[in-house]
Design an enzyme around this catalytic site. Sequence first.
Site, mmCIF file in Angstrom:
data_model
loop_
_atom_site.group_PDB
_atom_site.id
_atom_site.type_symbol
_atom_site.label_atom_id
_atom_site.label_comp_id
_atom_site.label_asym_id
_atom_site.label_seq_id
_atom_site.Cartn_x
_atom_site.Cartn_y
_atom_site.Cartn_z
ATOM 1 N N VAL A 99 0.858 -1.179 0.000
ATOM 2 C CA VAL A 99 0.000 0.000 0.000
ATOM 3 C C VAL A 99 0.892 1.226 0.000
ATOM 4 O O VAL A 99 1.890 1.291 0.725
ATOM 5 C CB VAL A 99 -0.917 0.035 1.251
ATOM 6 C CG1 VAL A 99 -1.845 1.244 1.189
ATOM 7 C CG2 VAL A 99 -1.717 -1.250 1.374
ATOM 8 N N CYS A 100 0.558 2.192 -0.833
ATOM 9 C CA CYS A 100 1.264 3.462 -0.874
ATOM 10 C C CYS A 100 2.762 3.224 -1.098
ATOM 11 O O CYS A 100 3.154 2.433 -1.946
ATOM 12 C CB CYS A 100 0.965 4.243 0.404
ATOM 13 S SG CYS A 100 1.387 5.994 0.365
ATOM 14 N N SER A 101 3.615 3.883 -0.333
ATOM 15 C CA SER A 101 5.056 3.764 -0.544
ATOM 16 C C SER A 101 5.609 2.411 -0.143
ATOM 17 O O SER A 101 6.808 2.141 -0.328
ATOM 18 C CB SER A 101 5.804 4.874 0.209
ATOM 19 O OG SER A 101 5.561 4.793 1.597
ATOM 20 N N THR A 119 1.834 3.432 -6.592
ATOM 21 C CA THR A 119 2.113 3.934 -5.253
ATOM 22 C C THR A 119 1.436 5.289 -5.124
ATOM 23 O O THR A 119 0.652 5.682 -6.003
ATOM 24 C CB THR A 119 3.641 4.016 -5.012
ATOM 25 O OG1 THR A 119 3.873 4.328 -3.630
ATOM 26 C CG2 THR A 119 4.302 5.060 -5.884
#
Length: 207
Positions: A99-101, A119
């Site tokens: 998730v995300c970074s 991302t």
Amino acid sequence: MHVAIPLYPRFTALDAVGPYTVLAFAPGWTVTFVAAERGPVADDKGTLLLNAAASYAELPGPDVIVVPGGSGTLDVLSDEALVGWIRQAHEHTQWTTSVCSGSLLLGAAGLLEGRKATTHWAILDFLTRFGAEPVSERVVTAGKIVTAAGVSAGIDMALTLLAQAADPVTAQSVQLAIEYDPRPPFACGSPGTAPEGLAERALGLIT
């Protein structure tokens, strides 16, 4: 199905807790927070602690991993305890997700070479450093690797994963159980729909 979510200093809470809630509701699924050692780990605001119930060494071969992002991600890209665990766990997983970074940690583990991935919009181009093809999508599936865009996209990713790993009806049942029916008050959830100048202000909140 056993899911492991690694925690590290200054992770973003929703990156971890969103997928945790979705997957923990699924019948027959178990979710465990892991870290370098057992105990509490503080989020990127320093005010929320999640408890790692197991160390990396105690859970080397989960069925699924969900790697959260956060402001601390860049600091742990060279943390071989974490990155090495991701690399090793990936050899055994049915699904490897982020998730995300958190996708940058998948990249640091050498898992994104030649793959499409996503991302947070602010660091999307960063993925090219790991040989990945950045894709501006909410959820991207490339083989057994599933990446999600920023923060709240982790819920969408977990539901997408659940539909593929179990079945769509199970995923739909969980979505209804948690009443995930988002109707945001503003149409500014991405740079493409946000008013001019808002992206800079948003970046100031996360950097």
